[in-house]
Write an enzyme that holds these catalytic residues in place. Structure first.
Site, PDB file in Angstrom:
ATOM      1  N   LYS A  26       0.572  -0.763  -0.087  1.00 45.23           N
ATOM      2  CA  LYS A  26       0.213   0.237   0.281  1.00 45.23           C
ATOM      3  C   LYS A  26       1.106   0.977   0.081  1.00 45.23           C
ATOM      4  CE  LYS A  26      -1.938  -1.599   3.849  1.00 45.23           C
ATOM      5  NZ  LYS A  26      -3.337  -1.587   3.816  1.00 45.23           N
ATOM      6  N   ARG A  27       0.313   1.944  -0.452  1.00 44.28           N
ATOM      7  CA  ARG A  27       1.147   3.990  -0.002  1.00 44.28           C
ATOM      8  C   ARG A  27       1.799   3.959   0.890  1.00 44.28           C
ATOM      9  NH1 ARG A  27      -1.370   8.526   2.133  1.00 44.28           N
ATOM     10  NH2 ARG A  27      -3.431   7.800   1.210  1.00 44.28           N
TER      11      ARG A  27
END
Length: 799
Positions: A535-536
């Site tokens: 994920k980011r």
């Protein structure tokens, strides 16, 4: 063959892989276009209401297999190409990822567009055709490097340029006022600069090609691309200055806003696509349905976060200034047309713009904002809400430290008839935090629409082996109705069925091991537990909590090598914003830990760590089907929803996570025995912060955490620069805003529960099957049905 010969102009004997890919894509596109035209005609003939989904991001990924899957011709195309000596699966890798998004927000928009097409909801997606998109991430010496993601270099066979659909978008200039015989004022904006927005259309095909919608992306072009007078005078660079300035709008997704120039470019991007989209949809409405006063009856506009919120003001300008609609009537139309989806509980993530920037760049819009705000606040006073603190809290204009800023979240809230969160917890917390006072005044506005994912992409395409087992077991109906997955429950303890799924997972893990070999130079054991956090990179998502536990596990393995450890592969992937120093340092820490752990012979391969660079949709499609454990460990109360958690659970990964975002609902549906929940709740997080959290006391009381901090701070993982992480450790010790230290011991204990569950193979696979069986509700089809029913007021097609 016809496409290869006449569209690509290549002979089979000289055609390269890219030529075959283009020819194949064009052949598939022809099939889609027929359904696209029919869908458009049907909407016009029936006069159906349209949905307009406005988003700064559409992370659509590769489209070849997406289109083939939804058309139902994957195997036919594979056989046809094989007869020509071409491998369809190889062509899949030739297609670049459309770099039109950053993470969950953009991927959600892509899932929603596919589900709207699947459910035959007539819709347009509106965004920007970024030439370079978000940066391509490289890793050099463990540090993130950003490079242009030039995904359009070799063309895009899926899009259609529409040069006849062009709109002028203005910036700057002056506003004139004239008065009619009745004293009524008329305002006319005269922009100092105009930029052309040129439409590029991509068809979005729904499941079984029942309906095809349009993703319309805008490219910025200079009205006059070349100043001939300057060119002839020898100023060749100056002659192109206006073109460069105009085209910078659609050059890069999320340019850094760390400078005033960067802030201006971000605002120009947001207004550019909002204005072009609204001009386009109003033109279409008038042509097809007549009076603009009927707009709300035939159009529903959904704002995906605050990025398109300036559209509320632009629609008011179009109605009042260009179509002479009275102010009160125009405001009624605007509110009835717009819906707003909030994606964050972080106050700093709710966009605000300096008033002076808005006045210079969009002078007429700033006037309208002031008037909207005045009418809004006057209306509250008339209803007895005269508390200055309350009025200041809900004002569209924030005034602090002598500076004025426009609150785009408040503008979107006030300008919409419905405001939704994206998980049950998030929607409730919206009422208590970022929109507390607005909710008290407008208690009917906020509603919940828990996010969903399209199973066509994240199961059928990404994991064909698992899909085949599901169809063989439950029948083909499961492909049309995700709730049919519940039928798997009766097979959860079936050892033969477990063996089938285990074989599928192992094959996927073998494929991912090859990715490790190719990208990182070493393979990983497919029989190890694949522990995934993709994920980011952001502090609230707490990749560093995972890294701290990784160090603690590494220390424990070295201290007790004879223990029956669970072999584990820690897999990280994600991008950090280019100007986000701490997030980039977390990436460096991950790579430093990986270097030390992976080269330590005393670990004997029990623990491996890998950071896979340049995370995108295609890499996610390789990682998710191979994952055993899904890390969803954000600080409770900060993740709006998450959709990676849904994708991983659908593919049978077990979740380790906090009670945050959609984890709460996943926990309720899969059952507490089939998920690993740990840590503080959102209420407990708030209480800790309110009472003053002392991280140093917590660290001192945790021997494991103290040892981890000492290892990192002393340079065990950074021998080339022993001071590299001292500031990082100091920050966690003194200003642990995201309560990493508070949750560490609980997280470490939960990970040991994971180890124990993994070692009981039958129990693990029972939990895995129940995860897949019980997450059918998290389909984006369900989410879109709820939007259609509760916000847009449009019918949907049943499966």
């Amino acid at each position: 063959m016809a496409k290869l010969a006449y569209a690509v102009a290549k002979d089979p004997t000289s055609a390269q892989e890219r030529d075959w890919y283009i020819a194949t894509a064009l052949a598939v596109r022809d099939r889609v276009v027929d359904g696209w035209a029919e869908s458009y005609r049907h909407t016009n003939d029936t006069q159906n209401k349209r949905v307009y989904y406005m988003s700064l991001e559409f992370l659509i990924g590769r489209l070849l297999f997406d289109s083939l899957t939804n058309l139902g011709i994957v195997e036919e195309m594979r056989q046809a190409l094989a007869s020509l000596g071409v491998d369809l699966d190889r062509l899949r890798t030739v297609e670049p990822d459309a770099a039109l998004g950053n993470g969950g927000l953009g991927r959600l928009a892509a899932c929603f567009m596919e589900s709207m097409a699947t459910l035959a909801v007539p819709a347009y997606g509106y965004g920007i055709r970024y030439e370079n998109g978000l940066f391509r991430q490289g890793i050099k010496d463990g540090w993130q490097q950003e490079y242009p993601e030039n995904w359009l270099t070799n063309g895009n066979p899926w899009e259609f340029e529409r040069p006849e659909i062009t709109y002028d978008v203005g910036f700057g200039g002056t506003v004139d006022i004239t008065y009619g015989p009745d004293g009524a004022a008329t305002y006319r904006w005269h922009p100092a600069e105009r930029v052309s927005a040129v439409a590029y259309d991509t068809p979005v095909v729904g499941w079984r090609c029942r309906h095809v919608n349009t993703l319309r992306l805008w490219a910025a072009r200079a009205v006059d691309p070349l100043r001939l007078d300057a060119f002839n005078a020898g100023d060749y660079v100056g002659a192109l200055a206006d073109r460069v300035r105009a085209e910078s709008i659609s050059k890069v997704l999320y340019p850094s806003d760390a400078t005033p120039a960067g802030q201006e470019l971000r605002l120009r991007q947001e207004f550019f696509f909002a204005s072009a989209s609204l001009q386009d949809l109003v033109r279409r409405h008038i042509k097809q349905y007549g009076p603009v006063e009927m707009l709300a009856e035939k159009a529903a506009i959904q704002l995906n976060d605050t990025h398109p919120a300036i559209g509320v003001v632009e629609l008011m300008r179009i109605l009042v200034d260009l179509h002479d609609v009275p102010w009160a009537k125009a405001w009624d139309i605007t509110q009835a047309t717009f819906g707003y989806t909030n994606h964050t509980l972080l106050p700093e993530a709710l966009e605000t713009w300096p008033v002076h920037l808005m006045e210079r760049l969009l002078p007429r819009h700033m006037q309208i904002i002031y008037l909207i705000n005045a009418v809004h606040l006057d209306g509250l006073r008339a209803k007895g809400n005269s508390d200055p603190a309350l009025l200041s809290s809900v004002s569209l204009i924030e005034e602090s430290w002598g500076r004025q800023r426009v609150r785009m979240g408040t503008l979107a809230f006030v300008g919409a008839h419905r405001v939704n969160g994206v998980s049950a917890l998030h929607s409730e917390l919206m009422k208590e935090t970022v929109f507390r006072d607005l909710h008290a005044i407008f208690p009917e506005k906020i509603n919940n629409k828990t996010n969903g994912i399209t199973f066509r992409r994240w199961l059928y395409e990404a994991n064909p082996g698992l899909t085949k087992v599901l169809v063989d077991t439950l029948g083909p109906r499961v492909l049309d109705d995700p709730e049919e997955l519940l039928g798997l429950e009766k097979f959860a303890s079936d050892t033969e069925f477990q063996a089938k799924l285990k074989a599928v997972r192992r094959k996927n893990k073998e494929a991912l091991s090859k990715v490790f070999q190719h990208r990182l130079g070493f393979p990983v054991d497919p029989d190890a537990l694949f522990d995934v956090q993709i994920k980011r990179i952001h502090e609230y998502k707490r990749q560093h909590l995972n890294l701290l536990e990784t160090v603690a596990l590494y220390n424990a393995i070295r201290a007790d090598p004879g223990r029956n450890w669970t072999p584990r592969v820690k897999i990280f992937a994600g991008k950090a914003a280019a100007s986000y120093h701490t997030a980039k340092l977390i990436i460096k820490l991950a790579n430093d830990i990986a270097r030390v752990v992976n080269s330590d012979p005393t670990v004997r391969g029990i623990l491996k760590v890998g950071f896979l660079q340049n995370y995108n949709v295609s890499l996610a499609e390789q990682i998710i089907p191979a994952a055993d454990l899904s890390e969803q460990i954000s600080t409770a109360g900060l993740e709006a929803s998450g959709t990676g958690n849904m994708k991983l659970a659908l593919n049978g990964a077990l979740t380790i996570g906090t009670l945050d975002g959609a984890n709460v609902e996943i926990n309720e549906r899969v059952g507490e025995d089939n998920i690993f929940i740990f840590g503080l709740t959102a209420e407990e997080v708030e209480a800790r912060r309110r009472n003053g959290y002392n991280a140093r006391d917590v660290i001192a009381s945790s021997p494991k955490l103290s040892e981890v901090f000492a290892s990192i701070e002393s340079g065990v993982f950074s021998p080339d620069d022993t001071s590299r992480y001292r500031g990082f450790i100091e920050m966690l010790s003194n200003h642990d805003h995201f309560l990493v230290t508070a949750d560490f011991d609980a997280y470490y204990a939960a990970q040991r529960q994971v180890d124990a569950h993994w070692q009981n193979g039958a129990a693990w696979w029972r939990s895995s099957i129940l995860n897949t069986a019980r997450v059918g509700w998290f389909s984006s089809d369900r989410t879109i049905r709820e939007y259609a029913r509760d916000i847009w007021n449009v019918p949907v097609q049943t499966t």
